[in-house]
Design an enzyme around this catalytic site. Structure first.
Site, PDB file in Angstrom:
ATOM      1  N   TYR A  72      40.808  21.336  66.794  1.00 23.79           N
ATOM      2  CA  TYR A  72      40.593  20.999  66.193  1.00 23.79           C
ATOM      3  C   TYR A  72      39.498  20.413  65.536  1.00 23.79           C
ATOM      4  O   TYR A  72      39.159  20.829  64.312  1.00 23.79           O
ATOM      5  CB  TYR A  72      41.527  19.082  66.177  1.00 23.79           C
ATOM      6  N   PHE A 124      32.170  32.178  36.468  1.00 24.76           N
ATOM      7  CA  PHE A 124      33.534  32.673  37.350  1.00 24.76           C
ATOM      8  C   PHE A 124      34.052  32.097  36.439  1.00 24.76           C
ATOM      9  O   PHE A 124      34.688  30.929  35.939  1.00 24.76           O
ATOM     10  CB  PHE A 124      32.957  32.980  38.351  1.00 24.76           C
ATOM     11  N   ASP A 125      35.450  32.686  36.133  1.00 24.61           N
ATOM     12  CA  ASP A 125      37.543  32.169  35.815  1.00 24.61           C
ATOM     13  C   ASP A 125      37.579  31.020  36.837  1.00 24.61           C
ATOM     14  O   ASP A 125      37.929  30.063  36.298  1.00 24.61           O
ATOM     15  CB  ASP A 125      38.397  32.936  35.575  1.00 24.61           C
ATOM     16  N   ASP A 215      27.009  30.099  43.314  1.00 28.20           N
ATOM     17  CA  ASP A 215      27.979  30.371  43.207  1.00 28.20           C
ATOM     18  C   ASP A 215      27.591  32.036  43.676  1.00 28.20           C
ATOM     19  O   ASP A 215      27.328  32.919  42.871  1.00 28.20           O
ATOM     20  CB  ASP A 215      28.679  30.408  41.538  1.00 28.20           C
ATOM     21  N   ALA A 217      29.481  34.505  46.093  1.00 33.15           N
ATOM     22  CA  ALA A 217      30.036  35.509  46.255  1.00 33.15           C
ATOM     23  C   ALA A 217      29.470  36.222  47.036  1.00 33.15           C
ATOM     24  O   ALA A 217      29.624  37.045  47.680  1.00 33.15           O
ATOM     25  CB  ALA A 217      31.105  35.795  45.696  1.00 33.15           C
ATOM     26  N   LYS A 258      34.156  37.859  49.624  1.00 31.40           N
ATOM     27  CA  LYS A 258      33.713  38.994  49.306  1.00 31.40           C
ATOM     28  C   LYS A 258      32.458  39.691  50.244  1.00 31.40           C
ATOM     29  O   LYS A 258      32.964  40.329  51.237  1.00 31.40           O
ATOM     30  CB  LYS A 258      32.685  38.622  47.469  1.00 31.40           C
ATOM     31  N   HIS A 450      45.900  34.802  33.486  1.00 30.74           N
ATOM     32  CA  HIS A 450      46.457  36.196  33.927  1.00 30.74           C
ATOM     33  C   HIS A 450      46.917  36.381  35.127  1.00 30.74           C
ATOM     34  O   HIS A 450      47.652  37.395  34.368  1.00 30.74           O
ATOM     35  CB  HIS A 450      44.701  36.737  33.884  1.00 30.74           C
TER      36      HIS A 450
HETATM   37  C1  LIG Z   1      36.274  34.988  44.113  1.00 31.59           C
HETATM   38  C2  LIG Z   1      34.620  34.318  43.625  1.00 31.59           C
HETATM   39  C3  LIG Z   1      35.024  33.067  43.271  1.00 31.59           C
HETATM   40  C4  LIG Z   1      36.703  32.564  44.053  1.00 31.59           C
HETATM   41  O1  LIG Z   1      36.930  32.749  45.268  1.00 31.59           O
HETATM   42  P1  LIG Z   1      37.612  32.865  45.604  1.00 31.59           P
HETATM   43  O2  LIG Z   1      37.430  33.168  46.738  1.00 31.59           O
HETATM   44  O3  LIG Z   1      38.823  33.931  45.093  1.00 31.59           O
HETATM   45  O4  LIG Z   1      39.035  31.247  45.331  1.00 31.59           O
HETATM   46  C5  LIG Z   1      33.977  32.195  43.032  1.00 31.59           C
HETATM   47  N1  LIG Z   1      33.651  32.729  42.132  1.00 31.59           N
HETATM   48  C6  LIG Z   1      32.341  34.289  42.222  1.00 31.59           C
HETATM   49  C7  LIG Z   1      31.754  34.215  42.046  1.00 31.59           C
HETATM   50  C8  LIG Z   1      33.540  35.179  43.033  1.00 31.59           C
HETATM   51  O5  LIG Z   1      33.751  36.469  43.255  1.00 31.59           O
END
Ligand SMILES: *Cc1c(COP(=O)(O)O)cnc(C)c1O
Length: 458
Positions: A72, A124-125, A215, A217, A258, A450
């Protein structure tokens, strides 16, 4: 003769996929209410919905899972990951989360309040969702070239410094707790940000007294493009470039699904101990104790290994060349796509294909439905449905671009699959003038519609 390019790995395990008939697909699409997210994966032949969590792990990642420590608190897997983040990205503090949006939730809980402004390059969304959910505002400062799919620019993910400075000077700085730089910029087509731009944005943030968060990813794909396209980086390794990139950030959020090539996971990287303490409280509430935060020990181990593999040049070259291969085949067929070709996906310019359709009938979604019916290939709409309604006026937001995104999972499909995709899309493209009507919305959720939207064909 020069040897042709080939993958930097071989295949040890396979997964069967199944073709279907057009009649079956017509039926399934109808049952799915014309929302591609509602299809069962067995109903899909080639799945390009997302490159998120859909990659194939390596033998080394699988073996790292076997020695995962499920304690844990203070698991060795946690320390493996902590060291990987420190060595590769340079952050002393980190919080594991179950995925990228969870990292956003935790970080924004610690940083954002109602009325705040968060400038960035096409958020990003989920990022935008988490900002707007807190009644704060995301302001897009991407360079104008990003919105012209035909414009060739090496770094279409760049922030426009004049737009950014305007936001920073026209609002009280205490209402701008952070700038979000998305690398690569997903929403504008997987387009990279230059190191020069990162440096300038960071300098501007410091000048006006705010923070920069990446951000992150697709940070490694961004680094690959820097190596190829930016002066002075040709001879640097991806890992060196990555280290320099993050030196221009106060912190980061990461969707590990990613570029870290795992199926689930995320984290926050931070320099500031006070912010780490503050965010830790939210991490414990929402995700779990700070040494696992929603991740199993085995998953943290696979992630630590994935961060290392994902930042190797040979892997990235294989990956990005495959995306490029598909893009070039589409270009040969005259299909309009976002140029230059981005890192993780091909973005088809639906507005320039379904010219008969008004924007109110959702061109990119319609194209996505047609491609599925043609060959069982699932892409995703990056257009008006995704752009959602304005949180205040509740009017539909129609973005400048209507894309059908074909995201390529990492280390999953071969170039034969790319050929099938290209020809399927060509067939749809050739009959584009016969597609005279699109879709209308029958049901939508109040936010991030979406995923669950229900549509009807007109
Ligand atoms: C996928 C993504 C996110 C969100 O990540 P999740 O793992 O899907 O929650 C945030 N920002 C960018 C640029 C992404 O491609």
């Amino acid at each position: 003769m020069e040897l042709p390019f080939s993958e930097s790995y071989k295949i040890k395990m396979i997964e069967t996929i199944r073709k279907s008939t057009r009649e079956e697909r017509e039926q399934w699409m109808k049952e799915a209410k014309y929302n591609l997210f509602n299809l069962k994966s067995e109903q899909v032949f080639i799945d390009l919905l997302t490159d998120s969590g859909t990659g194939a792990m390596s033998d080394k990642q699988w073996s790292a899972m076997m020695v995962g420590d499920e304690s844990y608190a203070g698991a060795t897997s946690y320390y493996n990951l902590k060291n990987a983040i420190k060595n590769l990205l340079g952050f002393n503090f980190f919080l594991p989360t179950h995925q990228g949006r969870a990292a956003e939730n935790v970080l924004f809980s610690a940083l954002l309040k109602e009325g705040d402004i968060v400038p960035g390059n096409s958020h990003f969304d989920t990022t935008k969702g988490h900002i707007e959910f807190r009644k704060a505002h995301a302001v897009d400062c991407t360079i104008d070239e990003a919105f012209d799919t035909t414009a060739i620019h090496p770094f279409k993910g760049n922030l426009d410094l004049a737009k950014l400075e305007k936001v920073l000077t026209e609002n009280p700085i205490e209402n701008i707790p952070l700038i979000v730089v998305t690398v690569t910029c997903n929403s504008s087509g997987g387009q990279p940000v230059s190191l020069q731009n990162m440096k300038e944005v960071y300098a501007m943030a410091k000048k006006y007294g705010t923070k920069v968060f990446f951000d992150s990813a697709r940070f490694a794909e961004n680094a690959y493009f820097i190596k190829l396209r930016e002066d002075g980086y040709q001879n640097k390794t991806i890992k060196e470039i990555v280290k320099e990139m993050f030196s221009y950030a106060d912190g980061m959020t990461m969707s590990s699904k990613k570029d870290a090539i795992v199926n689930m996971g995320g984290f926050i990287g931070l320099r500031d101990e006070d912010l780490f303490r503050k965010a830790s409280v939210f991490n414990i509430i929402y995700e779990g104790f700070i040494t696992y935060g929603g991740m199993s020990g085995r998953d943290m181990n696979a992630l630590a290994q994935g961060l290392d593999e994902g930042t190797e040049f040979e892997y990235l070259e294989t990956r990005i060349k495959q995306v490029e291969y598909l893009g070039n085949r589409l270009i040969e067929f005259g299909i309009p796509i976002q140029m230059p070709i981005g890192g993780h996906a091909i973005f088809i310019d639906a507005k320039r294909i379904l010219t008969n359709l008004p924007k109110e009938e959702f061109q990119a979604q319609t194209l996505g439905i047609e491609l599925y019916l043609e060959a069982g290939i699932r892409g995703v709409e990056i257009g008006a449905i995704l752009a959602d309604r304005d949180p205040i006026t509740r009017e539909n937001r129609y973005p400048q671009l209507e894309f059908l995104r074909l995201a390529i999972p990492r280390r999953v499909y071969t170039n034969n699959h790319m050929d099938v995709i290209a020809v399927a899309l060509k067939n749809v493209f050739d009959r584009r003038d016969s597609i005279k009507r699109g879709v209308k919305i029958n049901y939508e959720a109040p936010i991030m519609r979406h995923f669950t939207v229900e549509l009807e064909r007109l």
